[in-house]
Motif scaffolding. Sequence first.
Motif: not given
Length: 190
Positions: A44-48, A83-93, A98-101
């Motif tokens: 997701d780096r480029q999307r971010e 790391d899905y425990h101490d550092r977590m992030a959720f994205v909405a796409l 035609g692209e997931l943004r």
Amino acid sequence: MSNIHHTEPTPTPAAPFGAIEGTHWIETLNDGSPVLVRPLRAEDRQRETEFIDRLSEQACRFRFLGNLKEASPALLDQLMNVDYHDRMAFVALAHDNGELRLVGVSRYGASGDDKQCECAVTVADDWRHRGLGVLLMRRLIEIARKNGFRRMFSIDATENEPMRELAGFLGFQRRIDPDDATQVIHSLDL
């Protein structure tokens, strides 16, 4: 979460996300728009980058508490470091031509005290007022609880009215930052 519908997929046994049930969710926002919500992934780096580049000057100032012309590689490294425990992030796409943004992101990072985490949520300017911030924060609050955090907080500009409304709606307490009167601290006992 009155007008937000949500469905749970069958959990994937190989998911690297610890206490997270499933790997993604299709959510329907208040206006009927569908979004895919899932944990942030390395790809997701480029999307971010594109997400930050599209934010208005005010949205960047509110999110990063200062002027940001572009996301530096160091900032992206920090944002992508989950790391899905101490550092977590959720994205909405969402689908856009035609692209997931990437249209929204919520995240937390453990603070010096392992029972507290600092959070942030950002929604694309053209996706505001649809319930996406509430949806992303509720996911974040849920996983922070499951991961053993006792308190979540954010440090925000005093004039950040959208965050004031969101935090109030979610039950966060608000107080002036004792170290900087131009900022407020929103906190929620988990």
